[in-house]
Write an enzyme that holds these catalytic residues in place. Sequence first.
Site, PDB file in Angstrom:
ATOM      1  N   GLU A 104      -6.444   3.670   1.255  1.00  0.00           N
ATOM      2  CA  GLU A 104      -5.602   3.482   0.060  1.00  0.00           C
ATOM      3  C   GLU A 104      -4.132   3.469   0.477  1.00  0.00           C
ATOM      4  O   GLU A 104      -3.765   4.098   1.470  1.00  0.00           O
ATOM      5  CB  GLU A 104      -5.917   4.636  -0.921  1.00  0.00           C
ATOM      6  CG  GLU A 104      -4.991   4.835  -2.094  1.00  0.00           C
ATOM      7  CD  GLU A 104      -5.028   3.742  -3.136  1.00  0.00           C
ATOM      8  OE1 GLU A 104      -4.942   2.563  -2.742  1.00  0.00           O
ATOM      9  OE2 GLU A 104      -5.099   4.058  -4.337  1.00  0.00           O
ATOM     10  N   ASP A 105      -3.316   2.746  -0.255  1.00  0.00           N
ATOM     11  CA  ASP A 105      -1.887   2.732   0.057  1.00  0.00           C
ATOM     12  C   ASP A 105      -1.232   4.073  -0.282  1.00  0.00           C
ATOM     13  O   ASP A 105      -0.582   4.678   0.549  1.00  0.00           O
ATOM     14  CB  ASP A 105      -1.181   1.562  -0.659  1.00  0.00           C
ATOM     15  CG  ASP A 105      -1.515   1.463  -2.153  1.00  0.00           C
ATOM     16  OD1 ASP A 105      -2.090   2.420  -2.712  1.00  0.00           O
ATOM     17  OD2 ASP A 105      -1.213   0.429  -2.760  1.00  0.00           O
ATOM     18  N   ARG A 144       6.560  -6.681  -2.439  1.00  0.00           N
ATOM     19  CA  ARG A 144       5.406  -6.526  -1.551  1.00  0.00           C
ATOM     20  C   ARG A 144       5.673  -7.064  -0.149  1.00  0.00           C
ATOM     21  O   ARG A 144       5.109  -6.623   0.833  1.00  0.00           O
ATOM     22  CB  ARG A 144       4.201  -7.323  -2.088  1.00  0.00           C
ATOM     23  CG  ARG A 144       3.416  -6.632  -3.165  1.00  0.00           C
ATOM     24  CD  ARG A 144       2.050  -7.311  -3.312  1.00  0.00           C
ATOM     25  NE  ARG A 144       1.520  -7.186  -4.656  1.00  0.00           N
ATOM     26  CZ  ARG A 144       0.886  -6.108  -5.124  1.00  0.00           C
ATOM     27  NH1 ARG A 144       0.711  -5.062  -4.358  1.00  0.00           N
ATOM     28  NH2 ARG A 144       0.421  -6.078  -6.356  1.00  0.00           N
ATOM     29  N   PHE A 174       9.711   6.182  -6.211  1.00  0.00           N
ATOM     30  CA  PHE A 174       8.696   5.134  -6.319  1.00  0.00           C
ATOM     31  C   PHE A 174       8.797   4.252  -5.080  1.00  0.00           C
ATOM     32  O   PHE A 174       9.878   3.797  -4.724  1.00  0.00           O
ATOM     33  CB  PHE A 174       8.914   4.313  -7.593  1.00  0.00           C
ATOM     34  CG  PHE A 174       7.742   3.439  -7.924  1.00  0.00           C
ATOM     35  CD1 PHE A 174       6.618   3.964  -8.545  1.00  0.00           C
ATOM     36  CD2 PHE A 174       7.760   2.087  -7.602  1.00  0.00           C
ATOM     37  CE1 PHE A 174       5.526   3.156  -8.849  1.00  0.00           C
ATOM     38  CE2 PHE A 174       6.674   1.276  -7.903  1.00  0.00           C
ATOM     39  CZ  PHE A 174       5.559   1.810  -8.531  1.00  0.00           C
ATOM     40  N   VAL A 175       7.666   4.029  -4.427  1.00  0.00           N
ATOM     41  CA  VAL A 175       7.665   3.402  -3.116  1.00  0.00           C
ATOM     42  C   VAL A 175       7.287   1.921  -3.200  1.00  0.00           C
ATOM     43  O   VAL A 175       6.334   1.580  -3.905  1.00  0.00           O
ATOM     44  CB  VAL A 175       6.646   4.141  -2.215  1.00  0.00           C
ATOM     45  CG1 VAL A 175       6.699   3.601  -0.799  1.00  0.00           C
ATOM     46  CG2 VAL A 175       6.922   5.625  -2.216  1.00  0.00           C
ATOM     47  N   LYS A 206       1.900  11.113  -2.022  1.00  0.00           N
ATOM     48  CA  LYS A 206       2.960  11.544  -2.940  1.00  0.00           C
ATOM     49  C   LYS A 206       2.557  12.876  -3.554  1.00  0.00           C
ATOM     50  O   LYS A 206       1.467  13.001  -4.104  1.00  0.00           O
ATOM     51  CB  LYS A 206       3.156  10.503  -4.051  1.00  0.00           C
ATOM     52  CG  LYS A 206       4.058   9.367  -3.634  1.00  0.00           C
ATOM     53  CD  LYS A 206       4.105   8.290  -4.694  1.00  0.00           C
ATOM     54  CE  LYS A 206       5.043   8.624  -5.821  1.00  0.00           C
ATOM     55  NZ  LYS A 206       5.191   7.470  -6.748  1.00  0.00           N
ATOM     56  N   ASP A 230      -1.135   9.444  -5.723  1.00  0.00           N
ATOM     57  CA  ASP A 230      -0.081  10.033  -6.567  1.00  0.00           C
ATOM     58  C   ASP A 230      -0.719  11.127  -7.427  1.00  0.00           C
ATOM     59  O   ASP A 230      -0.799  12.276  -7.016  1.00  0.00           O
ATOM     60  CB  ASP A 230       0.549   8.908  -7.398  1.00  0.00           C
ATOM     61  CG  ASP A 230       1.727   9.360  -8.235  1.00  0.00           C
ATOM     62  OD1 ASP A 230       2.239  10.471  -7.987  1.00  0.00           O
ATOM     63  OD2 ASP A 230       2.153   8.612  -9.134  1.00  0.00           O
TER      64      ASP A 230
END
Length: 177
Positions: free
Chosen positions: A99-100, A165, A152-153, A131, A103
Site C-alpha cells: 500500500e502507498d 502523481r 498530506f502527501v 501516517k 492513515d
Amino acid sequence: MIGQYKILKKITEEEIRQQVKKIARDIIKEYQNREPILIGILNGVFIFLSDLVREIPIPLKIDFVRLASYGSKNVSSGEIKLTKDIELPIEGNPVIIVEDIIDTGLTLSYLVRHIKEREPESVKICVLINKLERREKEVMIDYWGFEIKKGFVVGYGLDYNEKFRYLPYILNLEMKD
Ligand code: 5GP
C-alpha cells in the site's frame, strides 16, 4: 509552495530509493524460496510497487485490488468499497499487501479481513508511508519506508484530486481544509 500549498517536507528520490532497497532486503530475507504474492492497492501504489519488485530478485507473483473510500476529500470517509478484486488464487500462499499510505487504517483493516477469507498461508503488510496522526484501526505493519506525523502527501504515484502523481519525489503539503 507548490500551487497554493505550503510544502512541509520533501522526500528526495535518493531517500525513496534507499528505503525501497531496505524494504526489499527484508522481504528477500523472509521470502527466499517461498514465492510470495504481492497484492498492490491501486492507484497510488503503482510506482512504489514497480520500484520495489525490481529490487527483489526472487520469484514472486503480483496482483492488484482497487478500493474506493476517499472521493475528492483529503480525509477518509470511513466507507470502503472493493471495486476491483484479486484474480490470482491465494489459498495456502504467502501474501504481502503493498500500500502507498496508511492513515486511519480503515482501508487496510478492511482488505486484510477480505484477503484472510481466502485462507492464504500468511498475510504481511508493506506500506511506503506510515501516517501516524489519524489512526483509528490498529493494523500491524510489517515493512514501511517513512513515518509522517501530519500533512498530506503527494508525488511518486500519490495524488491530490489526480494532481501531482507524476512527481518523482514526495512532497508533504500543509492542507487547510
Ligand atoms: P486509510 O484508510 O488508512 O485512512 O487511508 C488509506 C488511503 O487513503 C491510502 O491508500 C491513500 O489512497 C489515501 N491517503 C491517506 N493519506 C493520504 C495522503 O496523505 N496523501 C494521499 N495522496 N493519499 C492519502
